[in-house]
Structures are given as structure tokens and as C-alpha cells.
Scaffold this motif. Structure first.
Motif, PDB file in Angstrom:
ATOM      1  N   ASN A  61       0.829  -1.201   0.000  1.00  0.00           N
ATOM      2  CA  ASN A  61       0.000   0.000   0.000  1.00  0.00           C
ATOM      3  C   ASN A  61       0.867   1.257   0.000  1.00  0.00           C
ATOM      4  N   GLN A 110      -6.368   3.328  -1.214  1.00  0.00           N
ATOM      5  CA  GLN A 110      -6.804   2.512  -0.078  1.00  0.00           C
ATOM      6  C   GLN A 110      -7.818   1.449  -0.519  1.00  0.00           C
ATOM      7  N   GLY A 111      -7.494   0.193  -0.283  1.00  0.00           N
ATOM      8  CA  GLY A 111      -8.385  -0.906  -0.627  1.00  0.00           C
ATOM      9  C   GLY A 111      -8.215  -1.423  -2.039  1.00  0.00           C
ATOM     10  N   THR A 141      -8.130   1.023   6.091  1.00  0.00           N
ATOM     11  CA  THR A 141      -8.681   0.461   4.860  1.00  0.00           C
ATOM     12  C   THR A 141      -9.989  -0.286   5.108  1.00  0.00           C
ATOM     13  N   TRP A 142     -10.334  -0.516   6.392  1.00  0.00           N
ATOM     14  CA  TRP A 142     -11.616  -1.135   6.699  1.00  0.00           C
ATOM     15  C   TRP A 142     -12.765  -0.160   6.512  1.00  0.00           C
ATOM     16  N   GLU A 144     -13.181   1.117   3.554  1.00  0.00           N
ATOM     17  CA  GLU A 144     -13.404   1.029   2.108  1.00  0.00           C
ATOM     18  C   GLU A 144     -14.262  -0.184   1.769  1.00  0.00           C
ATOM     19  N   ILE A 146     -14.620  -1.788  -0.953  1.00  0.00           N
ATOM     20  CA  ILE A 146     -13.993  -2.789  -1.808  1.00  0.00           C
ATOM     21  C   ILE A 146     -13.260  -3.854  -0.992  1.00  0.00           C
ATOM     22  N   SER A 147     -12.858  -3.524   0.221  1.00  0.00           N
ATOM     23  CA  SER A 147     -12.205  -4.502   1.082  1.00  0.00           C
ATOM     24  C   SER A 147     -13.180  -5.621   1.437  1.00  0.00           C
TER      25      SER A 147
END
Length: 296
Positions: A61, A110-111, A141-142, A144, A146-147
């Protein structure tokens, strides 16, 4: 299990000294763009990479220097990239966050790399290579979507994906308790994915953890999430830091290099630090003499 303390320590010192060099160069106006240092989290990167095969794939990242150095051991190519030189790993055009060498990839979105890693893991399974894919993500990133989409598909497809969550407790300058409800591990378990959580900066703890995690993903060809609760000792980027001095000092007492130094001889510590510093000094001089990347 025999843990190669001297090998791991040398890699951790390289990461630490490299990041310190970057901050010094930034203060002198010699870097382009931003930079996010990995100081305080070095034990995670080296503990992961020691268990990977050359053909395994790693996605990183925005805080990627430690991951890159632990896997590729190419501080010259990395420094040249960050300083905009044409000999950089991406020709001086990717900068600090956007790196690629061999099977290492990083991106600052992010993600985004979580989804990239999912696709690559599916390809490795489809082609029956036996390789695994590792993706590093942080606590921020939690936030996002997309995660979560990626974890859902990883579970449904049963792909060989190891997700390493480096929870350093802050999303830029926002503390974890103000931006994340519930717990990370319960979110993972909601997708029926095996997960483990540990708080440690000690390779004696993390090295065997990741040995088991990598073994699980490779043999089961299923996803696994290893959460490591840690702490970044520097600011998010360069100076954007409003944490209390006392909080940061408390974590300096638990910083990863100290754990290893307590297990090593002083002469070995001194020799490793000296050799790493000499290597970086020579690299710094060579890179500053390199030609800049062209704009067109």
C-alpha cells in the motif's frame, strides 16, 4: 523452530536506516512528492517475507518501503525511484507509493490492492501454480467497501490469499476508536474466513505466526487473515502528527529493534548497523549522481 535473528535484524535495520535517510533527504528538499515511513512496523514485513517463495506475489500500500525492502532487498532501486531518477525500479515515475519489481506491487489507493490481490490469487488457483498472494492493509482500509467485497469473493472462491492487517491504530491522524465500530477480526469471521490476531513487535512472536499463516494458505488454498496490532512511531507522512508525546514514547519502549537487540550480542549489533549505514551512504551518493527521469 530456529529463528534467524541476525538475518531478520539486518533486514529490519536496513528498513529503519533507509526511512531515516529519506526523512533527512526530505528535510533538505531532495525528494519529490510525499513519503510514508514504516518505522515501528519492521518486524511484520521481515517475518512475512522470510516464509515466501520467489514466485509468490505481494501487494503493498502507501506505506510500502518496508515491505519492498524486506522482499526485494533493493534500496538503490527504491531510493532512485523516490528521488525521480531514471534508474529507479519504475524509471523514476512511480515515486514513493507506486512500485513494481518482480512479483511486488504497491499502490496508494486505499483498498484497491486488496481487489488486485484477490484477482491475482484467483489466477494462481486457476493455473494451479501452488503460489500464494499476500496483501498488506491497514486499519484505515476497513473504511473502504472494496475490502469487504474482496473478502466476500475470496471466501466464496477459496483463493490462496493471505491478508496481513497492520493495525497501527491510526487512519492518518484519526484514532481507531473514532473510526471503526466493533472489531476487525469479527468482520473477517463474518465472511467465514480463518483469522488470527496478535499484538506484538517481536519477531520471536511474529515469525512463527506467519510461518503457520503462509503454510495454511499454501496447503489449504484458502484465504487467511493475520491481524497484527502494532504502532507507527513516525507521523503519518512527515509532520502531520497530533498524538501525545507520552503515547508515542510508550511505544518507543516496545519498538521492534529493541526486542531483537535483547537477544543478540553487542558486537553483532554494532557490525550490522555499521555495514548497513555504509551500504546506504554509498547508495545515496550513487543515486544523487544519477540522471533524472524524463518528463515526456
Amino acid at each position: 523452530m530456529v529463528i534467524p535473528y541476525k538475518i531478520l535484524y539486518k533486514k529490519m535495520v536496513l528498513i529503519r536506516k533507509f526511512e531515516e535517510l529519506l526523512l533527512d533527504l526530505f528535510s533538505k528538499g531532495k525528494l519529490f512528492g510525499t513519503t510514508h515511513t514504516y518505522v515501528g512496523q519492521e518486524a511484520i514485513a521481515v517475518s512475512v517475507m522470510e516464509h515466501l517463495n520467489e514466485a509468490d506475489v505481494v501487494f503493498s500500500n502507501h506505506r510500502c518501503h518496508g515491505h519492498f525492502l524486506a522482499k526485494e532487498d533493493d534500496p538503490e532501486g527504491l531510493l532512485a525511484e523516490i528521488m525521480g531518477r531514471k534508474n529507479g525500479v519504475c524509471g523514476g515515475r512511480g515515486g514513493s507509493q507506486h512500485l513494481h519489481k518482480n512479483n511486488f506491487y504497491s499502490n496508494g489507493i486505499q483498498g484497491g490492492t486488496v481487489a488486485n490481490a484477490l484477482g491475482m490469487a484467483f489466477a494462481e488457483k486457476y493455473n494451479q501454480t501452488g503460489n500464494i498472494v499476500v496483501v498488506f492493509m491497514g486499519d484505515g482500509t476497513w473504511g473502504e467497501g472494496i475490502s469487504y467485497e474482496s473478502l466476500n469473493m475470496a471466501s466464496l472462491w477459496g483463493v490462496p490469499l493471505l491478508v496481513v492487517v497492520e493495525n497501527n491504530r491510526y487512519a492518518q491522524s484519526t484514532p481507531l476508536e473514532l473510526n471503526l465500530a466493533g472489531s476487525i477480526i469479527q468482520r473477517v469471521q463474518a465472511f467465514d474466513i480463518e483469522a488470527d490476531e496478535v499484538e506484538s513487535n517481536d519477531v520471536a512472536v511474529l515469525y512463527p505466526k506467519f510461518e503457520e499463516a503462509v503454510k495454511f494458505v499454501r496447503e489449504k488454498q484458502k484465504p487467511f487473515v493475520q491481524i497484527v496490532n502494532t504502532y507507527r512511531l513516525n507521523a503519518h507522512s512527515k509532520g502531520d502528527d497530533d498524538r501525545s508525546k507520552g503515547e508515542v514514547e510508550k511505544w518507543w519502549e516496545k519498538e521492534p529493534l529493541l526486542y531483537l537487540e535483547n537477544k543478540m550480542l553487542k558486537e553483532d549489533i554494532d557490525q550490522i548497523k555499521l555495514s548497513v549505514e555504509k551500504r546506504l551512504q554509498e547508495i545515496d551518493q550513487r543515486v544523487q549522481d544519477m540522471e533524472f527521469a524524463s518528463i515526456g
